[in-house]
Motif scaffolding. Sequence first.
Motif, PDB file in Angstrom:
ATOM      1  N   HIS A   1      50.825  70.424  48.019  1.00 15.62           N
ATOM      2  CA  HIS A   1      49.779  71.316  47.519  1.00 15.62           C
ATOM      3  C   HIS A   1      50.280  72.113  46.314  1.00 15.62           C
ATOM      4  CE1 HIS A   1      47.505  70.478  51.173  1.00 15.62           C
ATOM      5  NE2 HIS A   1      46.478  71.123  50.625  1.00 15.62           N
TER       6      HIS A   1
ATOM      7  N   ALA B   1      50.379  70.186  43.011  1.00 13.49           N
ATOM      8  CA  ALA B   1      49.056  70.058  42.393  1.00 13.49           C
ATOM      9  C   ALA B   1      48.598  71.387  41.805  1.00 13.49           C
ATOM     10  CB  ALA B   1      48.044  69.559  43.427  1.00 13.49           C
TER      11      ALA B   1
ATOM     12  N   LYS C   1      47.280  63.235  48.063  1.00 15.09           N
ATOM     13  CA  LYS C   1      47.019  62.446  46.845  1.00 15.09           C
ATOM     14  C   LYS C   1      45.546  62.064  46.752  1.00 15.09           C
ATOM     15  CE  LYS C   1      48.379  58.250  44.332  1.00 15.09           C
ATOM     16  NZ  LYS C   1      47.044  58.013  43.826  1.00 15.09           N
TER      17      LYS C   1
ATOM     18  N   VAL D   1      43.691  65.174  45.624  1.00 21.17           N
ATOM     19  CA  VAL D   1      44.020  65.579  44.256  1.00 21.17           C
ATOM     20  C   VAL D   1      43.513  64.547  43.236  1.00 21.17           C
ATOM     21  CG1 VAL D   1      45.928  66.070  42.672  1.00 21.17           C
ATOM     22  CG2 VAL D   1      45.951  67.016  44.988  1.00 21.17           C
TER      23      VAL D   1
ATOM     24  N   LYS E   1      40.486  65.000  40.937  1.00 22.63           N
ATOM     25  CA  LYS E   1      40.548  65.815  39.720  1.00 22.63           C
ATOM     26  C   LYS E   1      39.869  65.105  38.558  1.00 22.63           C
ATOM     27  CE  LYS E   1      43.873  68.195  36.748  1.00 22.63           C
ATOM     28  NZ  LYS E   1      45.289  68.617  36.618  1.00 22.63           N
TER      29      LYS E   1
ATOM     30  N   TYR F   1      39.561  68.218  45.911  1.00 21.26           N
ATOM     31  CA  TYR F   1      40.494  68.650  44.855  1.00 21.26           C
ATOM     32  C   TYR F   1      40.365  70.149  44.607  1.00 21.26           C
ATOM     33  CZ  TYR F   1      41.702  69.942  40.094  1.00 21.26           C
ATOM     34  OH  TYR F   1      42.173  70.614  38.998  1.00 21.26           O
TER      35      TYR F   1
END
Length: 172
Positions: free
Chosen positions: A36, A39, A97, A100, A103, A122
Amino acid sequence: MASSRSSLAMFALAIVMAVVAGASAQNTPQDFVNLHNRARAADGVGPVTWDNSVAKFAQDYANKRAADCRLQHSGGPFGENIFWGSGRSWTAANAVKSWVDEKRNYHHNTNTCDAGKVCGHYTQVVWRKSTRIGCARVVCAGNRGVFITCNYNPPGNFNGERPFLTLDAEAK
């Protein structure tokens, strides 16, 4: 001869223990926090820390989902991301993943997602006001896959609010 069998047995045991330790090491609280924070740092957002009470909620909910592995939100008091994967090898890294990776669907300037796409997982990962997390992973009954959940306190993804609070923070 007995000595070499004993050595061979100890070597085999060491390999099994290393494999088990390697698998579990990919799903520790620190793994979830690190993933986390990586990111969040990429977007100029401060770090999260592990919260045992949030983690207990996540584990209790994951345990409920272990019976059916249904991709269903808890409806609890925290922000929440959930993940399901077929098979037993899915890890914290796979779940974070997948969240994220959304994004690419998010537009900072308009605080919107691409039409027909998802980006809320995200934005919850990088939600600046969410500073404490707790996550859990279970293998579902009947080997129906892996269910992973992360909960966020305070929750994020409020309509009309931005994950980064200001456009200046978003530019980072």
